[in-house]
Design a protein around this motif. Structure first.
Motif, short mmCIF file in Angstrom:
data_model
loop_
_atom_site.label_atom_id
_atom_site.label_comp_id
_atom_site.label_asym_id
_atom_site.label_seq_id
_atom_site.Cartn_x
_atom_site.Cartn_y
_atom_site.Cartn_z
N LYS A 199 30.08 54.00 45.63
CA LYS A 199 29.78 52.63 45.21
C LYS A 199 31.01 51.97 44.60
O LYS A 199 31.32 50.81 44.90
N TYR A 200 31.71 52.69 43.78
CA TYR A 200 32.91 52.15 43.13
C TYR A 200 33.96 51.80 44.17
O TYR A 200 34.61 50.75 44.07
N GLU A 201 34.11 52.63 45.16
CA GLU A 201 35.10 52.37 46.20
C GLU A 201 34.69 51.15 47.04
O GLU A 201 35.55 50.37 47.48
N ALA A 202 33.40 50.98 47.26
CA ALA A 202 32.93 49.80 48.01
C ALA A 202 33.24 48.53 47.23
O ALA A 202 33.67 47.52 47.80
N TRP A 203 33.00 48.57 45.93
CA TRP A 203 33.33 47.42 45.10
C TRP A 203 34.84 47.15 45.12
O TRP A 203 35.27 46.01 45.18
N THR A 204 35.61 48.21 45.07
CA THR A 204 37.06 48.06 45.08
C THR A 204 37.53 47.37 46.35
O THR A 204 38.38 46.47 46.31
N ARG A 205 36.97 47.75 47.49
CA ARG A 205 37.34 47.11 48.76
C ARG A 205 36.99 45.63 48.74
O ARG A 205 37.76 44.79 49.23
N ALA A 206 35.82 45.32 48.18
CA ALA A 206 35.41 43.91 48.12
C ALA A 206 36.34 43.10 47.22
O ALA A 206 36.68 41.95 47.54
N ILE A 207 36.79 43.71 46.14
CA ILE A 207 37.70 43.01 45.22
C ILE A 207 39.06 42.82 45.87
O ILE A 207 39.68 41.75 45.77
N LEU A 208 39.55 43.84 46.53
CA LEU A 208 40.85 43.73 47.21
C LEU A 208 40.83 42.62 48.26
O LEU A 208 41.81 41.92 48.47
N ALA A 209 39.69 42.46 48.91
CA ALA A 209 39.56 41.41 49.92
C ALA A 209 39.63 40.01 49.31
O ALA A 209 39.91 39.04 50.01
N MET A 210 39.38 39.91 47.99
CA MET A 210 39.45 38.61 47.33
C MET A 210 40.89 38.14 47.17
O MET A 210 41.14 36.94 46.97
N GLY A 211 41.85 39.06 47.22
CA GLY A 211 43.25 38.69 47.12
C GLY A 211 43.67 38.25 45.73
O GLY A 211 44.59 37.44 45.57
N LEU A 212 43.04 38.77 44.68
CA LEU A 212 43.41 38.42 43.31
C LEU A 212 44.79 38.97 42.96
O LEU A 212 45.17 40.05 43.41
N THR A 213 45.54 38.21 42.17
CA THR A 213 46.85 38.66 41.71
C THR A 213 46.96 38.49 40.21
O THR A 213 46.19 37.75 39.59
N ALA A 214 47.94 39.18 39.63
CA ALA A 214 48.13 39.13 38.18
C ALA A 214 48.56 37.76 37.71
O ALA A 214 48.46 37.43 36.54
N GLU A 215 49.06 36.91 38.61
CA GLU A 215 49.53 35.59 38.21
C GLU A 215 48.40 34.58 38.11
O GLU A 215 48.60 33.48 37.60
#
Length: 402
Positions: free
Chosen positions: A385-401
């Protein structure tokens, strides 16, 4: 132990009505009644009050003046304004010293729930010295960049509600203040407002202008050179965590209200850091020095050195302001190690949103990166489940800036 609650109103009939309405609370509360501000202060000099509920319009010392005295002299007493008048000047004067507004006539359930939640929030802070400092807070700090943008837009002849809402949403402290006001009983809304953009549209730019420009609700946060952490990085983290919480809530098919609560709790989950840094600067410097020196978690060191965490402090203030209990609870628990029983809760979403942002985006090399607590991970479905959430977050393209 019973709570001591003080009700203040120059109309004895109103006090009698409150006495009758709240009779079922006699087993839990010792209720006290005063017909003037001066009488209330004299009573508080003899009896330690947990909360004060004051009318706004009173001869002599009115409600805002009384609540300011209470804020200075009895900072740990919860302060409620009880008013049936739509008087902008009185509301403006009462914003700073008031935790919540209650309209009169009010029903028993609303008043009891509001007082009980606020007193429960105060119990989250075990350190009395820190509690006294935090209880005197009038405003959350606002970054100068955001403050300047909002005042510039509001100074226009025909400011855009959408643009004002978008600007407000970029600042955690400003968002918290706006949500406090729009959800207060004073505005009499029939539905809960869960986002800053909604709040600005509902309140209108004229009200926003008067609150910010004329009544000085919000104060610009002026760095002193002693800030324990990077404010821009903190803001970016809170904004990303809120977006992550919303994504996880949607992925799990949560109801709209629960998803909104998760978003707001994630947005505000670190407001306690602002409060501690602004009002307990020396203590915070020691905390962050040890965090960097030993590569440890902030909440862990706070608990060790201060006897509390920023999660507790943030939940305390949000609880005093009357934000939904699910939001307060989630903020308080966003560093807890043990899971909550039952279905995926708002608190669990906020916990994992915070961990996911720290895990995916490294925005401070000197802090220990968190990993999900095994018990909480197992409760939500394990590593898959955690890995599925991680993939969804990575797809959002969020950056530290961001």
């Amino acid at each position: 132990m019973k709570r001591n609650i003080l009700f203040v109103d120059d109309d004895s009939n109103v006090l009698q009505g409150l006495r009758r309405m709240l009779r079922p609370m006699r087993e839990s509360w010792d209720m006290h009644f005063a017909t003037s501000g001066q009488e209330a202060l004299e009573l508080m000099a003899r009896v330690k009050m947990d909360a004060v509920v004051s009318d706004m319009r009173m001869p002599g010392m009115d409600g805002p003046e009384l609540l300011r005295h209470v804020m200075r002299e009895h900072p740990d007493a919860i302060r409620f304004a009880l008013s049936g008048y739509s008087d902008q000047e009185l509301v403006g004067r009462s914003i700073a010293p008031t935790h919540q507004y209650i309209t009169k006539p009010c029903n028993q359930q609303m008043l009891v729930e509001a007082l009980e939640q606020a007193m429960a929030a105060r119990d989250l802070v075990p350190n009395k010295a820190v509690l006294d400092k935090i209880a005197r807070i009038e405003h959350l700090p606002v970054l100068p960049r955001i403050y300047n943008r909002i005042t510039s837009e509001l100074a226009k002849g025909d400011p855009s509600p959408k643009l004002v809402g978008d600007i407000v949403a970029q600042d955690v402290g400003l968002s918290a203040n706006i949500l406090k006001l729009v959800n207060s009983a004073y505005f009499g809304l029939t539905r809960h407002i869960s986002t800053p953009q909604q709040a600005v549209i509902v309140l209108g730019v004229n009200v926003i202008r008067s609150l910010i420009l004329s009544l000085h609700v919000f104060q610009s946060f002026e760095p002193t050179g002693r800030t324990s952490f990077s404010l821009p990085l903190l803001w970016g983290h809170c904004m990303r965590t809120a977006s992550i919480a919303r994504t996880v809530a949607q992925a799990e098919g949560l109801a709209r209200e629960q998803a909104d609560h998760a978003y707001i709790a994630a947005l505000l989950h670190d407001v306690g850091k602002l409060l501690l840094d602004a009002h307990c600067a020396d203590e915070c410097l020691r905390v962050y020095e040890k965090v960097r020196q030993d590569n440890r978690r902030v909440a862990e060191v706070e608990s060790e050195l201060l006897g509390l965490t920023h999660a507790q402090v943030g939940a305390y203030l949000l609880g005093l302001w009357g934000l939904p209990s699910a939001v307060v609870h989630a903020v308080a628990r966003h560093h807890a190690k043990d899971p909550e029983p039952g279905l995926l809760s708002t608190a669990e979403i906020v916990y994992f949103a915070n961990v996911l942002d720290h895990d995916i985006i490294v925005f401070n090399q000197h802090y220990a990166r968190p990993a999900p607590e095994p018990a909480r991970l197992e409760a939500v479905g394990g590593v898959e489940k955690y890995e599925a959430w991680t993939r969804a977050i990575l797809a959002m393209g969020l950056t530290a800036e961001e």
